[in-house]
Write an enzyme that holds these catalytic residues in place. Structure first.
Site: not given
Ligand code: PEP
Length: 254
Positions: A9-11, A96, A98, A168, A174, A213, A234-235
């Site tokens: 997930n590049w966000k 998601h 967010e 999640e 994040g 994370s 994500g990150g």
């Molecule tokens: C996500 O955006 O779904 C996510 C899990 O982000 P991160 O890996 O940065 O926690």
């Protein structure tokens, strides 16, 4: 045996120029692996570039990060599932954290978005997860099962059987904090139980991935946990070399 699924997930990162460079770097180091599925969810504006970079490669799929509930019309700024499918997406992230917690998406909207995805031939990746206060209050299972049942309320059993579920925990996204493999496994088992109530034995084939994370250091232990069928990242997916390492994580149970 469920094939592990690795979802990037590049966000709101990597517009078309960066996406082009990223995909060149990733595809140069990632050879097709038949034993796993890799899905990229770039921002909608970069889907075309990612599809172009993939060319004839079918081992990597593309998803959209969000869709609107309708297919077309006066919804300025939104992307419909129909348009995402037309651009080459095969998956859609829905619900998601967010979207739910930054943009105020309701469970009812999440259900309509899953329906919009299915109606347009996209596989929904339905994200569920509890807030820290909910975990501390002991209501994690109640929260995620409600999000799961409500999110899938507007789609038929065939589509439930074909969906991907992502657990999640909101407090882990994040933040650098991760659920332990055992905690993730426990929630995943509850989710699978709820899927079983809805679609019976077919629940055994539904991938339930973990996100929050994940990085190159914890991916293997999370993936080794029972009922953790993949990772939503994500990150740590924003760098192509890191992401290729995570996609190559050994996927052995127990
Ligand atoms: C996500 O955006 O779904 C996510 C899990 O982000 P991160 O890996 O940065 O926690």
């Amino acid at each position: 045996m469920r094939r592990p699924v690795f979802i990037a997930n590049w966000k709101m990162n990597h517009g078309p120029t960066e996406a082009r460079a990223y995909m060149a770097a990733f595809t140069a180091r990632w050879t097709p692996h038949e034993d796993r599925t890799v899905i990229f969810c770039p921002p909608a504006i970069s889907i075309g570039v990612v599809m172009h970079a993939l060319g004839s490669r079918r081992d990597i799929a593309v998803g959209v990060q969000n869709v609107w509930t309708e297919d077309a019309g006066a919804f300025t700024g939104e992307t419909s599932a129909r348009m995402a499918a037309d651009a080459g997406a095969r998956y859609a992230l829905v619900g998601h954290s967010e979207r739910r917690h930054v943009f105020g998406e309701t469970v009812a909207e999440t259900a309509l978005k899953c329906a919009a995805a299915v109606r347009n031939g996209l596989t929904p990746i339905l994200c569920v997860g509890e807030l820290l206060a909910q975990r501390e209050a002991g209501t994690t299972n109640e929260i995620v099962l409600n999000q799961l049942r409500a999110g899938l309320a507007e789609v038929g059993n065939e589509s439930v059987a074909a969906a991907i579920i992502a657990y999640e925990p909101v407090w882990a996204i994040g933040t650098g904090k991760t659920a332990t493999p055992a905690d993730a496994s426990t929630v995943h088992a509850h989710l699978r139980g709820a899927l079983r109530e809805r679609i019976g034995d077919r629940a055994a084939a539904v991938p339930i991935v973990y996100g929050g994370s994940v990085n190159g250091g914890n991916a293997e232990s999370l993936l080794a946990a029972r009922d953790v069928d993949g990772l939503l990242v994500g990150g740590a997916c924003l760098d192509p070399a890191n992401w290729a390492t995570i996609c190559g994580t050994r996927a052995a149970k127990g």
